[in-house]
Scaffold this motif. Structure first.
Motif: not given
Length: 126
Positions: A2-12, A15-22, A48-51, A118-121
């Motif tokens: 789930p979004l927000g769990s990369l930094v901390s599973p209890v992040r409050r 966030v609406d985006t997981r930023v990534f590189v390929l 990611v917008e759609d798969v 990162a997970d960002v808003n």
């Protein structure tokens, strides 16, 4: 994950985006162009917008940036005389992201690695 769990599973923070590189087969970062106030720019950051079709995805190109005096300042990842290569020193300056209006469709079989950054808003889901 789930979004927000990369930094901390209890992040409050919302966030609406997981930023990534390929990474491509030779290990270099995959990049795409985006429009930025009448200038074509390059980014290695995506959302990611759609798969679809079990092998393809629509990715939104994210604008890399840094904070200068409380405002978002885009980072040019290909600065200098070499217009075809990503300047890794510039990649290290990126600390913020903004959604562009540009998307690309990719074949996911063409990539060797994905790295979550990162997970960002970005306010996309508001």
């Amino acid at each position: 994950m789930p979004l927000g769990s990369l930094v901390s599973p209890v992040r409050r923070d919302p966030v609406d985006t997981r930023v990534f590189v390929l990474s491509t087969a030779d290990g270099s970062p995959f990049h795409a162009f985006f429009s930025n106030e009448n200038n074509a720019c390059v980014s290695i950051y995506f959302r990611v917008e759609d798969v679809f079709d079990n092998c393809c995805a629509t990715l939104r190109v994210l604008v890399p940036g840094r904070r200068e005096g409380g405002t978002f300042c885009p980072v040019n990842l290909v600065s200098g005389g070499d217009k075809c290569c990503i300047n890794l020193d510039k990649v290290c300056q990126v600390e913020r992201f903004r959604a562009s209006n540009d998307c690309i469709t990719v074949d996911l079989n063409c990539f060797c690695a994905v790295q979550c950054i990162a997970d960002v808003n970005l306010g996309i889901c508001n």
